[in-house]
Design a protein around this motif. Structure first.
Motif, PDB file in Angstrom:
ATOM      1  N   PHE A  91      -1.874  -2.212   5.867  1.00 60.15           N
ATOM      2  CA  PHE A  91      -1.506  -1.088   6.730  1.00 60.15           C
ATOM      3  C   PHE A  91      -1.114   0.075   5.829  1.00 60.15           C
ATOM      4  CE2 PHE A  91      -0.479  -4.939   9.252  1.00 60.15           C
ATOM      5  CZ  PHE A  91      -1.449  -4.773  10.228  1.00 60.15           C
ATOM      6  N   SER A  92      -2.065   0.958   5.580  1.00 58.54           N
ATOM      7  CA  SER A  92      -1.911   1.957   4.523  1.00 58.54           C
ATOM      8  C   SER A  92      -0.809   2.964   4.805  1.00 58.54           C
ATOM      9  CB  SER A  92      -3.239   2.687   4.290  1.00 58.54           C
ATOM     10  OG  SER A  92      -3.688   3.296   5.477  1.00 58.54           O
ATOM     11  N   ALA A  93      -0.493   3.211   6.070  1.00 57.20           N
ATOM     12  CA  ALA A  93       0.527   4.198   6.410  1.00 57.20           C
ATOM     13  C   ALA A  93       1.931   3.609   6.417  1.00 57.20           C
ATOM     14  CB  ALA A  93       0.214   4.823   7.776  1.00 57.20           C
ATOM     15  N   LEU A  94       2.029   2.295   6.186  1.00 58.52           N
ATOM     16  CA  LEU A  94       3.338   1.640   6.109  1.00 58.52           C
ATOM     17  C   LEU A  94       3.671   1.328   4.659  1.00 58.52           C
ATOM     18  CD1 LEU A  94       3.153  -0.959   9.039  1.00 58.52           C
ATOM     19  CD2 LEU A  94       4.117   1.353   9.078  1.00 58.52           C
ATOM     20  N   SER A  95       4.953   1.193   4.384  1.00 60.42           N
ATOM     21  CA  SER A  95       5.369   0.814   3.032  1.00 60.42           C
ATOM     22  C   SER A  95       5.002  -0.635   2.749  1.00 60.42           C
ATOM     23  CB  SER A  95       6.884   0.989   2.882  1.00 60.42           C
ATOM     24  OG  SER A  95       7.573   0.004   3.644  1.00 60.42           O
ATOM     25  N   ASN A  99       4.892  -3.674   5.505  1.00 63.34           N
ATOM     26  CA  ASN A  99       3.743  -4.565   5.679  1.00 63.34           C
ATOM     27  C   ASN A  99       4.196  -6.015   5.742  1.00 63.34           C
ATOM     28  OD1 ASN A  99       0.560  -3.721   5.224  1.00 63.34           O
ATOM     29  ND2 ASN A  99       1.965  -2.113   4.556  1.00 63.34           N
ATOM     30  N   GLN A 133       6.915   2.175  -1.475  1.00 63.91           N
ATOM     31  CA  GLN A 133       5.712   3.000  -1.588  1.00 63.91           C
ATOM     32  C   GLN A 133       4.737   2.688  -0.448  1.00 63.91           C
ATOM     33  OE1 GLN A 133       4.172   3.351  -5.572  1.00 63.91           O
ATOM     34  NE2 GLN A 133       2.054   3.413  -4.856  1.00 63.91           N
ATOM     35  N   LEU A 134       4.031   3.703   0.012  1.00 68.92           N
ATOM     36  CA  LEU A 134       3.027   3.462   1.041  1.00 68.92           C
ATOM     37  C   LEU A 134       1.934   2.555   0.492  1.00 68.92           C
ATOM     38  CD1 LEU A 134       2.566   6.997   2.683  1.00 68.92           C
ATOM     39  CD2 LEU A 134       3.978   5.087   3.469  1.00 68.92           C
ATOM     40  N   GLY A 136      -1.113   2.362   1.151  1.00 67.62           N
ATOM     41  CA  GLY A 136      -2.360   3.054   0.880  1.00 67.62           C
ATOM     42  C   GLY A 136      -2.405   3.720  -0.476  1.00 67.62           C
ATOM     43  N   GLN A 143      -3.055  -3.754  -3.857  1.00 64.25           N
ATOM     44  CA  GLN A 143      -3.307  -3.990  -2.432  1.00 64.25           C
ATOM     45  C   GLN A 143      -3.752  -5.427  -2.185  1.00 64.25           C
ATOM     46  OE1 GLN A 143      -5.820  -1.161  -0.457  1.00 64.25           O
ATOM     47  NE2 GLN A 143      -4.646   0.605  -1.145  1.00 64.25           N
TER      48      GLN A 143
END
Length: 237
Positions: A91-95, A99, A133-134, A136, A143
Motif C-alpha cells: 500500500f504505497s500511500a501508507l507507511s 502496512n 516512511q511511505l 511507495g 518493498q
C-alpha cells in the motif's frame, strides 16, 4: 507424507480463456515447493486460485487436510495461508508500519498483532529504520521485504510467494532467498513461484513445472536440474 497443500485437477478460467488445465500439486508440511514455468504457463493463476482471489472452475484445493475449494479469501487466511504477491503490491500511500498494522488486524488480536509487528521490524531491520516512511518510496528490494513481512503478520502456516526475486538486484535476491530458507527452518510451508529456476531448484525440496496451464513435469529438484530436455524446454533462465 503430511501435506500443507493438495490440488487435484485444478481448472481456472478467465472468461473463455483456460489458464490452468487439470493441475495436480502437493506441497509437504515444512517444505519448499517450487512452481516453475515460462510466462503464461499458469503459475500465478494457480497461486491466486489457492488464495481465493480467482474462481475455480474445476478441481479441488485442500489446505492442511481441509477442503477449501471455492472458499472466500478471508476464510483461506484464517486457515493459515498468506500470499506475498507478484509485483509486491504494498500500500504505497501508507507507511511501512501502517502496512504491517493493517495486515495484522485481519486475523490477530491487538496484542498479538503488536508482537508480530515488532518481530517483523527485528527480522527486517531496514523496515524498522523506515517504519514511518511511505511504502511507495521504498526501493524494490525493501518493498519485497515489506510484502513478505506483511504476509507473515497473519501468522501463516503456508506462505505463497509469487516471483519474489523479480526486478531485484543480485544482493537483494540473495537476501530474499536467505529469508525463504529461514522460514522453512521455522516450519513454514512455502509454495514458491519463481522465474529464476536455478535459484528456486537450489532452495526447493520438490518442484513442479507448468507449461500451457498443465503440469509438464514434477519431481526432486536435482532430477529436474539434471534433465537436459526439461532444462531446454522449460527452465531456461
Amino acid at each position: 507424507m503430511e501435506t500443507a497443500l493438495t490440488i487435484k485437477g485444478l481448472d481456472v478460467r478467465y472468461g473463455p480463456v483456460q489458464a490452468t488445465r487439470g493441475v495436480d500439486l502437493t506441497a509437504a508440511v515444512g517444505g519448499v515447493t517450487a512452481l516453475l514455468g515460462a510466462n503464461g504457463a499458469g503459475k500465478t493463476s494457480t497461486v491466486m486460485a489457492i488464495a481465493g482471489a480467482l474462481r475455480i472452475s474445476g478441481g479441488s484445493v485442500s489446505i492442511f487436510g481441509q477442503d477449501m475449494t471455492g472458499a472466500a479469501p478471508d476464510a483461506i487466511v484464517r486457515a493459515g495461508v498468506a500470499i506475498s504477491p507478484e509485483g509486491r503490491r504494498v500500500f504505497s500511500a501508507l507507511s511501512v508500519e501502517d502496512n504491517l498494522t493493517l495486515a495484522g488486524s485481519v486475523v490477530a488480536d491487538t496484542a498479538t498483532a503488536l508482537d508480530r509487528k515488532n518481530a517483523m521490524m527485528q527480522r527486517f531491520p531496514i523496515l524498522g529504520e523506515r517504519r514511518r516512511q511511505l511504502a511507495g518510496l521504498l526501493s524494490g528490494g525493501e518493498q519485497q521485504m515489506l510484502a513478505v513481512a506483511r504476509a507473515l503478520m497473519s501468522g501463516p502456516r503456508l506462505l505463497l510467494m509469487d516471483e519474489p526475486s523479480l526486478g531485484l538486484a543480485p544482493q537483494m535476491v540473495d537476501a530474499i532467498f536467505a529469508i525463504i530458507e529461514e522460514l522453512r527452518e521455522e516450519g513454514i510451508s512455502i509454495l514458491l513461484v519463481e522465474q529464476n529456476a536455478t535459484l528456486a531448484l537450489d532452495v526447493a525440496d520438490h518442484a513442479v513445472i507448468l507449461a500451457n496451464g498443465a503440469v509438464a513435469a514434477a519431481g526432486a529438484p536435482d532430477d529436474l536440474k539434471n534433465d537436459k530436455l526439461l532444462q531446454a524446454a522449460y527452465l531456461a533462465a
